[in-house]
Design a protein around this motif. Sequence first.
Motif, PDB file in Angstrom:
ATOM      1  N   ARG A 133       0.822  -1.216   0.000  1.00 53.25           N
ATOM      2  CA  ARG A 133       0.000   0.000   0.000  1.00 53.25           C
ATOM      3  C   ARG A 133       0.851   1.260   0.000  1.00 53.25           C
ATOM      4  O   ARG A 133       0.451   2.303  -0.492  1.00 53.25           O
ATOM      5  N   ASP A 134       2.043   1.169   0.610  1.00 57.92           N
ATOM      6  CA  ASP A 134       2.873   2.368   0.732  1.00 57.92           C
ATOM      7  C   ASP A 134       4.347   1.981   0.759  1.00 57.92           C
ATOM      8  O   ASP A 134       4.710   0.807   0.869  1.00 57.92           O
ATOM      9  N   LEU A 160       6.702  -1.452   2.114  1.00 56.82           N
ATOM     10  CA  LEU A 160       7.629  -2.083   1.174  1.00 56.82           C
ATOM     11  C   LEU A 160       9.017  -2.230   1.792  1.00 56.82           C
ATOM     12  O   LEU A 160       9.620  -3.314   1.780  1.00 56.82           O
ATOM     13  N   ILE A 161       9.528  -1.136   2.357  1.00 56.05           N
ATOM     14  CA  ILE A 161      10.874  -1.155   2.934  1.00 56.05           C
ATOM     15  C   ILE A 161      10.933  -2.067   4.146  1.00 56.05           C
ATOM     16  O   ILE A 161      11.897  -2.820   4.340  1.00 56.05           O
ATOM     17  N   GLN A 162       9.889  -2.042   4.972  1.00 59.04           N
ATOM     18  CA  GLN A 162       9.851  -2.933   6.139  1.00 59.04           C
ATOM     19  C   GLN A 162       9.861  -4.400   5.710  1.00 59.04           C
ATOM     20  O   GLN A 162      10.515  -5.241   6.339  1.00 59.04           O
TER      21      GLN A 162
END
Length: 322
Positions: free
Chosen positions: A7-8, A12-14
């Motif tokens: 969603r954000d 994505l990075i996590q």
Amino acid sequence: FTFKFFRDREGLIQAFNRGVIDGFGGLEPEELAEIKRHNQEIKFKSTGYYAVFLNQSRNEILREKAVRKSLEVSSPKQKILAEALADKGEIRASPLPYSFNNFNTSILKSEIQSKASDILEEAGWFFPKEDGETENGIQTNVRYKTFDKEKRPLTFTLTVPEIPFLTKVAEILKEAWEKEGFKIQLVSVPLDLLNQEIIKNRDYEMLLYGNELNKDWDLFYFWHSSQKFDPGINLALYQNAKVDSLIENLQEESDQEKRKGDLREVATLIKEDYPAIFLFSQDYIYISQNELKGVLSNAIEEPADRFLGVKDWYLKTVRVLK
């Protein structure tokens, strides 16, 4: 391959940091510090570039070539590359891509010899000197020029998309230009509004934006005079009959060496008119686990092109007897 969608950017990075995914593309410079997992950065060269496009129809002061040139030579491109892009890109001096680096470098060297202050003063732009002008509303740190007995300030608005690294670029430009006597107002705009209204109506004086070339280096849509207005994307509203003719001929030229020579001529003519301040090309960064091998850092026209050589990617190796 398994593709996962988020969603954000935070999610994505996590997911990458936790090992849920093995890689993702399009890492922005400001996100580098958020990557905690061991990784490798795979850089793909971009065929496009970012520039400040100058709309001379919105501010008549921009019609002065000396003003446009002084903006160019006072633009701190190396600082922009280091501070806004974390050196993930290359400086540009023309609308031609990285494969014309020698051409771009030669232009940059010639510009270093010029000083914005000399250019502006020769054209009649000076800092106020008379007593009492500050009290009358004239700023002493802004250059002025007299037109029909009226002093006009060297003032512009710079429109920038609400994208963090481009906002940083705009702030660096503003600081550098104001040291030379310009007054710059930054106007930050949501990307949707920018694309749907402001660019469509050419409603800007100066616009920080990007052009993405195809692999044939076709400059028609960006610099031919027929593309000055929507749906064309000649964002500087540039018009030069010789450039038009060369660009038209390039669309039919098949000899690659002849094309390169003509492209250099087109770029030289455009550069001499200073319709835009060419800044940089941004690398496309693909973050991956360390084990991924066989990825070639070629130029890509669009993000999906990073998978063009996917048949050569691999993860595991074994020892074999020779």
